[in-house]
Scaffold this motif. Structure first.
Motif, PDB file in Angstrom:
ATOM      1  N   THR A 187      31.104  33.287  38.894  1.00 57.05           N
ATOM      2  CA  THR A 187      31.024  32.024  39.821  1.00 57.05           C
ATOM      3  C   THR A 187      29.456  32.318  40.273  1.00 57.05           C
TER       4      THR A 187
ATOM      5  N   MET B   9      36.222  26.943  36.189  1.00 52.65           N
ATOM      6  CA  MET B   9      36.031  26.732  37.753  1.00 52.65           C
ATOM      7  C   MET B   9      36.729  25.343  37.866  1.00 52.65           C
TER       8      MET B   9
ATOM      9  N   PHE C   5      36.598  27.770  43.977  1.00 51.73           N
ATOM     10  CA  PHE C   5      36.095  29.219  43.789  1.00 51.73           C
ATOM     11  C   PHE C   5      35.635  29.970  45.015  1.00 51.73           C
TER      12      PHE C   5
ATOM     13  N   GLU D  46      35.652  38.035  43.131  1.00 47.21           N
ATOM     14  CA  GLU D  46      35.566  36.732  43.226  1.00 47.21           C
ATOM     15  C   GLU D  46      36.966  36.105  42.558  1.00 47.21           C
TER      16      GLU D  46
ATOM     17  N   ASP E 298      37.726  32.688  40.476  1.00 44.32           N
ATOM     18  CA  ASP E 298      37.192  31.712  39.727  1.00 44.32           C
ATOM     19  C   ASP E 298      37.850  30.686  39.462  1.00 44.32           C
TER      20      ASP E 298
END
Length: 651
Positions: free
Chosen positions: A29, A148, A152, A168, A170
């Motif tokens: 991301t 994505m 996100f 993260e 995503d």
């Protein structure tokens, strides 16, 4: 992931660390900070992981302009249904720091997998990021549908210099990983090497995606602050004399006016000695067509630069430095730049302290001959018959085609350049293939694109000025290996030289007896504050295809990086890079000079089609490699603003 990255000193790694997707950010991301101009990431990674298949992804991410980064991606999956994707990415950061320079917050929009009709990693997104000490947090929304798709978020925590923990969401999986970077500055290399590793925590079976990173600057002989001065080489640099000039030769002292046409070959005053020493110094350095004299109270220096071949600005700097050493820098002075015996431009040298050099210097294109009192009655170190053997490699590539990920031909491509009389040049280019990929071997799918050793060009050119800022050049001989015929071009660069308008034409007959005609018009605009050059060309190209091509390029010192889009029989988009493969100071010219030249390579893809079919020979301008823009105007850098920067680096 193999990443080559230009980094601004002191910039936090979390702001511009490479991801596994081609943009700067976390793992897969983005963050909202764009790469600094001149920063590049080259990336090799096994991401995205595909079950029972090998994935190879190659990424190039470049900080092109302030707030704008662009990237190219090639992904190849070895499974029968696996994609082979060549695509374009871009991220645009909003210039919020113009309102608050230390704002620890950024917003950006971007796009991934633009290009052909087949999209495997498509998304368009908006993202915001904040920096809180060692922590960087990002969040945004992507449109998908491939990547994505929805909200996100991600973050990076700097554990040690060059070590980051990353996590993260995503929009499909929770990922965690580590990013490492090791600077090689301590051993004199402006590089960073490192790696990235990650795993999706909520995916079974759990797999590791990894990459190896290399970071390097695009800036060559310059940086965001400007050009770096050319290094001296002691006495070989052309120091005119160990003794300092005295009397009226001291910088800033008044000098007597001299009669036009007076010869100064046997003068005995300190002024005459300084002028003679300056002329001798420039000849020793290797400048050609050298003349030094005075037009009234104005110092006039004419020269041709064939020794500092990275940029004409280097020659300007060295000549101005030698003028200062001779004690002649205090009054009015002009440099007359020549090419193959023709006067191309006249640049005024501002006197006084460095603060005064911020003013725009005087400027003339295609200046008339000055009626000066010359030290020597004829130019010294004449250019005629001083041949150059210019050594360079050749590279032809086919990237992400229906045949393979990368096919190539590496060749030896030397030039022979022979100046004959003012404006007349014999030019020849040879191409000798040395190595090639399997698909270009005998019987391979791309064998037709591998040529035997050949003469690509063998031409006699004659250039001449027509009027102020207007030049013409005609040529004839062998053109593009199989054709014999003629070429002609007109180029008009009014004012300060930033704008140039041209017409180019060719007529030739190939080895099958077929006639080919090309006729194009062009416009070029150089924008010195950002070192940008925009070029548009339209008409009928060499092989009969009609259309237009647009190119936007930026100089990072002596490295040029750019984008192009061509519309003819099909639409082709791509990027190119150009670097000088020769020392900043070449061997001194003489009856034979051996040196390198600028090497350029481009990668393009057919757009708007279902696959990247191989199409060659489209959008070729009716020009020889020896042409007015490249060979006489230093690839659009012989402009007033383009050369003035070299003067600001003077001590």
């Amino acid at each position: 992931m193999l990443a080559a990255c230009l980094v601004t000193p002191g910039r936090v790694l979390a702001e511009n660390g490479p991801s596994l997707e081609g943009f700067s950010g976390q793992l897969t991301t983005p963050s909202a900070w764009a790469l600094s101009p001149g920063t590049a990431h080259l990336v090799f990674t096994n991401s995205p992981r595909v079950e029972d298949a090998t994935t190879r992804t190659y990424l190039v991410d470049v900080g092109f302009l302030p707030y704008l980064e662009i990237a190219g991606r090639v992904t190849d999956v070895s499974s029968p249904d696996g994609p082979r994707d060549l695509s374009f990415n871009a991220k645009l950061q909003l210039p919020l720091d113009r309102l608050a320079p230390r704002l620890p917050f950024a917003v950006a929009v971007g796009t991934q997998d633009e290009g052909g009709a087949a999209t495997f990693f498509r998304t368009r997104y908006a993202v915001a990021s904040a920096r809180l000490g060692p922590v960087t947090l990002s969040g945004g929304w992507g449109t998908g549908p491939q990547r994505m798709d929805g909200a996100f978020a991600g973050g990076a925590l700097t554990l040690l210099p060059g070590v980051e923990a990353l996590a993260e969401w995503d929009a499909a999986n929770v990922n965690a990983g580590l990013r490492l970077a090791l600077s090689l500055a301590r051993i004199g290399l402006p590089l960073r090497i490192g790696g990235v590793g990650m795993s999706a925590l909520d995916r079974r079976p759990r797999t590791i995606e990894w990459g190896a990173t290399l970071e390097l600057p695009l800036w060559l002989n310059a940086g965001p602050e400007g050009r770096r001065p050319v290094r001296e080489r002691g006495a070989a640099a052309g120091r005119p004399s160990d003794a300092k000039p005295s009397g009226d030769a001291v910088a800033g002292a008044p000098r007597p006016a001299l009669a036009a046409g007076e010869s100064r070959t046997t003068g005995s005053t300190a002024e005459e000695e300084a002028l003679g020493a300056l002329e001798a110094s420039l000849v020793r350095i290797g400048f050609e067509e050298v003349r030094v004299g005075r037009d009234g109270d104005t110092l006039v220096v004419e020269y041709e630069n064939s020794v500092f071949n990275h940029a004409e600005a280097d020659g300007v700097y060295v000549v101005a430095r030698e003028i200062a050493r001779a004690g002649l820098a205090g009054g009015d002075a002009v440099l007359v730049l020549k090419q193959n015996g023709l006067r191309i431009a006249e640049l005024g040298l501002p006197g006084g302290p460095p603060a005064g050099r911020e003013e725009r210097p005087g400027w003339k294109l295609d200046p008339p001959e000055r009626r000066a009192a010359w030290v020597s009655s004829q130019p010294r170190n004449r250019r005629a018959l001083h041949a150059s053997l210019v050594l360079a490699p050749g590279l032809t590539t086919f990237v992400a085609t229906q045949v393979g990920v990368l096919d190539y031909v590496v060749s030896f491509r030397p030039d022979v350049v022979l100046p004959l009389w003012p404006g007349a040049t014999g030019f020849a280019r040879f191409d000798v293939p040395l190595a090639w990929s399997d698909d270009l071997r005998d019987g391979g799918a791309l064998q037709q694109y591998r040529d035997d050793p050949r003469v690509e060009y063998a031409l006699l050119h004659q250039a001449f000025p027509v009027a102020g800022g207007l030049w013409a050049m005609v040529g004839g001989g062998i053109f593009r290996t199989t054709d014999a015929g003629g070429l002609g071009e007109l180029l008009w660069a009014p004012g300060d030289g930033a704008l140039a308008l041209g017409v180019q034409g060719s007529w030739s007959v190939n080895d099958q007896g077929d006639e080919r005609r090309g006729l194009t018009g062009s416009g070029r605009l150089a924008f010195a504050p950002l070192d940008l050059v925009a070029t548009v060309r339209a008409g009928q190209f060499v092989n009969g295809d009609r259309g237009a091509t647009v190119q936007l390029a930026r100089w990072f010192g002596d490295t040029q990086f750019g984008l192009f889009l061509t519309w003819t029989d099909v639409s082709i988009a791509g990027a190119f890079v150009s670097v000088p493969l020769t020392p900043r100071r070449d061997m001194r010219p003489g009856w034979i000079q051996v040196r390198g030249r600028r090497f350029a390579h481009d990668v393009g893809t057919v757009v708007g089609e279902e696959r990247n079919a191989i199409r060659t020979g489209l959008g070729i301008a009716p020009l020889s490699p020896w042409n007015l823009e490249a060979s006489y105007l230093d690839d659009a850098r012989v402009t007033r603003d383009g050369l003035a920067g070299a003067l600001r680096t003077l001590p």
